[in-house]
Write a protein that holds these residues in place. Structure first.
Motif, mmCIF file in Angstrom:
data_model
loop_
_atom_site.group_PDB
_atom_site.id
_atom_site.type_symbol
_atom_site.label_atom_id
_atom_site.label_comp_id
_atom_site.label_asym_id
_atom_site.label_seq_id
_atom_site.Cartn_x
_atom_site.Cartn_y
_atom_site.Cartn_z
ATOM 1 N N PHE A 169 0.838 -1.206 0.000
ATOM 2 C CA PHE A 169 0.000 0.000 0.000
ATOM 3 C C PHE A 169 0.870 1.252 0.000
ATOM 4 C CE2 PHE A 169 -2.174 3.298 2.581
ATOM 5 C CZ PHE A 169 -3.274 3.539 1.781
ATOM 6 N N GLY A 170 1.897 1.249 0.837
ATOM 7 C CA GLY A 170 2.796 2.399 0.900
ATOM 8 C C GLY A 170 3.595 2.586 -0.370
ATOM 9 N N LEU A 171 4.125 1.492 -0.899
ATOM 10 C CA LEU A 171 4.978 1.575 -2.091
ATOM 11 C C LEU A 171 4.208 2.048 -3.318
ATOM 12 C CD1 LEU A 171 7.150 -1.656 -1.696
ATOM 13 C CD2 LEU A 171 7.927 0.717 -1.502
ATOM 14 N N THR A 172 2.953 1.653 -3.446
ATOM 15 C CA THR A 172 2.186 2.055 -4.631
ATOM 16 C C THR A 172 1.959 3.567 -4.669
ATOM 17 O OG1 THR A 172 0.100 1.599 -3.473
ATOM 18 C CG2 THR A 172 0.985 -0.148 -4.882
ATOM 19 N N HIS A 173 2.043 4.221 -3.519
ATOM 20 C CA HIS A 173 1.839 5.669 -3.490
ATOM 21 C C HIS A 173 3.078 6.444 -3.935
ATOM 22 C CE1 HIS A 173 -1.715 4.489 -1.194
ATOM 23 N NE2 HIS A 173 -2.187 5.697 -1.447
ATOM 24 N N LEU A 174 4.163 5.750 -4.208
ATOM 25 C CA LEU A 174 5.334 6.427 -4.764
ATOM 26 C C LEU A 174 5.007 7.063 -6.111
ATOM 27 C CD1 LEU A 174 8.480 4.185 -4.092
ATOM 28 C CD2 LEU A 174 7.965 6.447 -3.188
ATOM 29 N N THR A 181 12.040 7.576 -7.143
ATOM 30 C CA THR A 181 12.169 6.133 -7.354
ATOM 31 C C THR A 181 12.819 5.499 -6.132
ATOM 32 O OG1 THR A 181 14.365 6.274 -8.366
ATOM 33 C CG2 THR A 181 12.456 6.510 -9.833
ATOM 34 N N LEU A 182 12.885 4.171 -6.160
ATOM 35 C CA LEU A 182 13.484 3.444 -5.035
ATOM 36 C C LEU A 182 14.996 3.661 -4.950
ATOM 37 C CD1 LEU A 182 11.575 0.030 -5.284
ATOM 38 C CD2 LEU A 182 11.089 1.972 -3.791
ATOM 39 N N SER A 183 15.593 4.222 -5.985
ATOM 40 C CA SER A 183 17.037 4.473 -5.961
ATOM 41 C C SER A 183 17.403 5.654 -5.074
ATOM 42 C CB SER A 183 17.553 4.726 -7.390
ATOM 43 O OG SER A 183 16.918 5.866 -7.951
ATOM 44 N N ASP A 184 16.414 6.495 -4.752
ATOM 45 C CA ASP A 184 16.631 7.635 -3.859
ATOM 46 C C ASP A 184 16.090 7.278 -2.475
ATOM 47 O OD1 ASP A 184 16.722 9.996 -2.452
ATOM 48 O OD2 ASP A 184 15.933 11.231 -4.078
ATOM 49 N N PRO A 185 16.953 7.226 -1.455
ATOM 50 C CA PRO A 185 16.491 6.862 -0.099
ATOM 51 C C PRO A 185 15.380 7.757 0.445
ATOM 52 C CG PRO A 185 18.888 6.815 -0.228
ATOM 53 C CD PRO A 185 18.406 7.435 -1.511
ATOM 54 N N THR A 186 15.180 8.915 -0.180
ATOM 55 C CA THR A 186 14.103 9.802 0.250
ATOM 56 C C THR A 186 12.746 9.111 0.194
ATOM 57 O OG1 THR A 186 15.356 11.689 -0.606
ATOM 58 C CG2 THR A 186 13.028 12.067 -0.144
ATOM 59 N N ILE A 188 11.779 6.566 1.453
ATOM 60 C CA ILE A 188 11.398 6.012 2.755
ATOM 61 C C ILE A 188 10.478 6.978 3.501
ATOM 62 C CG2 ILE A 188 12.276 5.286 5.013
ATOM 63 C CD1 ILE A 188 14.811 4.340 3.561
ATOM 64 N N LEU A 189 10.778 8.283 3.423
ATOM 65 C CA LEU A 189 9.963 9.266 4.128
ATOM 66 C C LEU A 189 8.534 9.312 3.583
ATOM 67 C CD1 LEU A 189 12.517 12.195 4.490
ATOM 68 C CD2 LEU A 189 11.631 10.733 6.309
ATOM 69 N N PHE A 190 8.381 9.155 2.277
ATOM 70 C CA PHE A 190 7.055 9.184 1.684
ATOM 71 C C PHE A 190 6.307 7.876 1.938
ATOM 72 C CE2 PHE A 190 9.221 12.486 -0.713
ATOM 73 C CZ PHE A 190 8.260 13.473 -0.787
ATOM 74 N N VAL A 191 7.043 6.781 1.960
ATOM 75 C CA VAL A 191 6.417 5.471 2.082
ATOM 76 C C VAL A 191 6.044 5.137 3.521
ATOM 77 C CG1 VAL A 191 6.873 2.997 1.906
ATOM 78 C CG2 VAL A 191 7.390 4.490 -0.008
ATOM 79 N N ILE A 192 6.888 5.521 4.467
ATOM 80 C CA ILE A 192 6.688 5.073 5.857
ATOM 81 C C ILE A 192 5.385 5.620 6.432
ATOM 82 C CG2 ILE A 192 7.961 6.964 6.982
ATOM 83 C CD1 ILE A 192 9.071 4.826 8.909
ATOM 84 N N SER A 193 5.018 6.848 6.054
ATOM 85 C CA SER A 193 3.757 7.404 6.534
ATOM 86 C C SER A 193 2.574 6.652 5.953
ATOM 87 C CB SER A 193 3.680 8.891 6.154
ATOM 88 O OG SER A 193 2.437 9.434 6.551
ATOM 89 N N GLN A 194 2.657 6.313 4.663
ATOM 90 C CA GLN A 194 1.587 5.552 4.011
ATOM 91 C C GLN A 194 1.478 4.148 4.598
ATOM 92 O OE1 GLN A 194 -0.535 6.743 1.942
ATOM 93 N NE2 GLN A 194 0.376 8.580 1.069
ATOM 94 N N ILE A 195 2.621 3.542 4.909
ATOM 95 C CA ILE A 195 2.614 2.203 5.511
ATOM 96 C C ILE A 195 1.925 2.238 6.873
ATOM 97 C CG2 ILE A 195 4.067 0.391 6.506
ATOM 98 C CD1 ILE A 195 6.079 0.925 4.258
ATOM 99 N N PHE A 196 2.259 3.254 7.663
ATOM 100 C CA PHE A 196 1.643 3.361 8.991
ATOM 101 C C PHE A 196 0.131 3.527 8.870
ATOM 102 C CE2 PHE A 196 0.240 5.573 12.804
ATOM 103 C CZ PHE A 196 0.821 4.794 13.790
ATOM 104 N N THR A 197 -0.300 4.366 7.929
ATOM 105 C CA THR A 197 -1.734 4.534 7.694
ATOM 106 C C THR A 197 -2.364 3.224 7.246
ATOM 107 O OG1 THR A 197 -1.410 6.859 7.072
ATOM 108 C CG2 THR A 197 -3.480 5.822 6.405
#
Length: 232
Positions: A169-174, A181-186, A188-197
């Motif tokens: 769910f979190g990854l699809t919101h990228l 893209t996944l090549s930029d560690p940034t 994680i900040l966008f995905v982790i909030s979506q994962i928690f939700t």
């Protein structure tokens, strides 16, 4: 608040199928506190993001499409607060209480992940067809399996499935973020909030049913939309 957070934490330590609750008092209490928790967590993550952007530790990203500017407030409200919550809850959390549907969810998302890395238009459909065959084979195997063994496996694997669904769910919101893209560690900040939700929505789905996870999802998106309108 304490009751909600305690029940939520206990569930996260060992996710399992719960008997659907019909306690309206605990339902609205859980919806309220989990909504606040999701908003606070998202606020903290975005605060960290903007601090890192300010000090040029990471680059700034923008949304792929500004739907509020493109479609206007009314259409954006219908899309973000009604259509998207209904669609995403069906896609990502409906299967959590279905006996065999999770097999197809896992295989389809593995197909998505494979195609993300393969990046070949010629292999897109062959990859999906392959994982469809895998799903059909696994489905057939579980239907023939002794019911006690199947139930034991489902109980032991449910926690992994629950968190896997939240991560997907979190990854699809990228895709909402232009150029990220996944090549930029940034990411994680966008995905982790979506994962928690996704985790809190999953908890509500398991405890109260799919309709209430849609409701929580809709409320969450509505508040984000209000904040966007207010600060834009």
């Amino acid at each position: 608040m304490i009751e909600t957070l305690s029940a939520f934490w206990d569930f996260l330590k060992k996710p399992k199928l719960l008997k659907l609750s019909k306690d309206n008092k605990s339902l609205w209490r859980d919806l309220l506190w989990l909504l606040l928790l999701d908003l606070i967590f998202a606020g903290i993550i975005m605060g960290i993001y903007y601090i890192l952007v300010h000090f040029k530790v990471i680059k700034e990203y923008v949304q792929e499409i500004d739907i509020l500017e493109k479609y206007g407030l009314t259409v954006t409200f219908l899309l973000v607060c009604i259509f998207v919550p209904v669609l995403e809850e069906f896609l990502f959390r409906w299967h959590l209480r279905k006996k065999y549907l999770s097999i197809y969810f896992a295989c389809f998302t593995l197909g998505l992940i494979s195609n993300y890395f393969i990046k070949s238009i010629f292999l897109t459909w062959p990859v999906y067809i392959f994982f469809l065959f895998v799903a059909l084979i696994v489905h057939g195997y579980f239907k023939r399996l002794d019911i006690r063994k199947r139930l034991v496996f489902q109980q032991k694997s449910f926690g992994y499935l629950f968190y896997y669904a939240a991560i997907i769910f979190g990854l699809t919101h990228l895709g909402n973020i232009k150029g990220l893209t996944l090549s930029d560690p940034t990411f994680i900040l966008f995905v982790i909030s979506q994962i928690f939700t996704g985790i809190s929505l999953g908890f509500i789905r398991i405890k109260y049913g799919l309709g209430y996870s849609m409701l929580l999802h809709g409320f969450f998106n509505f508040i984000l939309l209000l904040l966007t309108v207010f600060f834009s």
